[in-house]
Design an enzyme around this catalytic site. Sequence first.
Site, short mmCIF file in Angstrom:
data_model
loop_
_atom_site.label_atom_id
_atom_site.label_comp_id
_atom_site.label_asym_id
_atom_site.label_seq_id
_atom_site.Cartn_x
_atom_site.Cartn_y
_atom_site.Cartn_z
N HIS A 45 2.53 7.32 -1.74
CA HIS A 45 2.59 8.74 -2.19
C HIS A 45 1.44 9.38 -1.90
CE1 HIS A 45 0.31 7.59 -5.93
NE2 HIS A 45 -0.14 8.66 -5.58
N ASP A 93 5.25 1.37 -3.78
CA ASP A 93 4.37 2.56 -3.56
C ASP A 93 3.12 1.91 -2.75
OD1 ASP A 93 2.78 4.96 -3.37
OD2 ASP A 93 2.59 5.04 -5.62
N GLY A 185 -6.50 11.30 -8.03
CA GLY A 185 -7.35 11.27 -7.21
C GLY A 185 -7.75 9.80 -7.06
N SER A 187 -5.22 7.47 -7.24
CA SER A 187 -4.37 6.70 -6.26
C SER A 187 -4.49 5.98 -5.09
CB SER A 187 -3.18 7.70 -5.94
OG SER A 187 -2.46 8.10 -7.30
N GLY A 188 -3.97 5.01 -4.79
CA GLY A 188 -4.31 4.14 -3.55
C GLY A 188 -5.27 3.15 -3.70
#
Length: 236
Positions: A45, A93, A185, A187-188
Amino acid sequence: VVGGRVAQPNSWPWQISLQYKSGSSYYHTCGGSLIRQGWVMTAAHCVDSARTWRVVLGEHNLNTNEGKEQIMTVNSVFIHSGWNSDDVAGGYDIALLRLNTQASLNSAVQLAALPPSNQILPNNNPCYITGWGKTSTGGPLSDSLKQAWLPSVDHATCSSSGWWGSTVKTTMVCAGGGANSGCNGDSGGPLNCQVNGSYYVHGVTSFVSSSGCNASKKPTVFTRVSAYISWMNGIM
């Protein structure tokens, strides 16, 4: 990251900042983990819109050049074919970024260790989330990399009613559920879990509750890295 504290500079040397270009500047949007010298693992995402990306390795304070940074452009983006941007709860994801140049490894830039394929953490395994994400729901990003203690929550607990229920799949990892959490922020970025005295990246930060980043009994949800080892090996 909500709660926790500012990390020792470069103490999570596989953490990267994924940044997008707007005008003539780049802005932090997500985290990621350096898993090969030319490859970064992040969330689907984070990269499912067409933008110009760059990756900053060896980063601590986003607004200060501390001399350890390596700035890399992204050659190509590989998003899992199962990913559906309208259904983050569906899973998948995860994405890989191929960098245009190889990272130089040093004290501030190291490769993440990934878990063995399909390894499942026990309940309450010690883990830390790291990131530059918001420090409160709707609040500002953190200038400096933060870390927060986020013990794992097993699937049986996390998927029970009153917790996440059926939103959480077996291809996900939950961690936290108390005052500390990931937030926008982060995320990932990695969920760094201690197994046999070493840190392994067991999760890719995926989502939090819409009622607040650190909503009670809504632990931060991560893509379970061990479910995608063979997928990653097939690309790299």
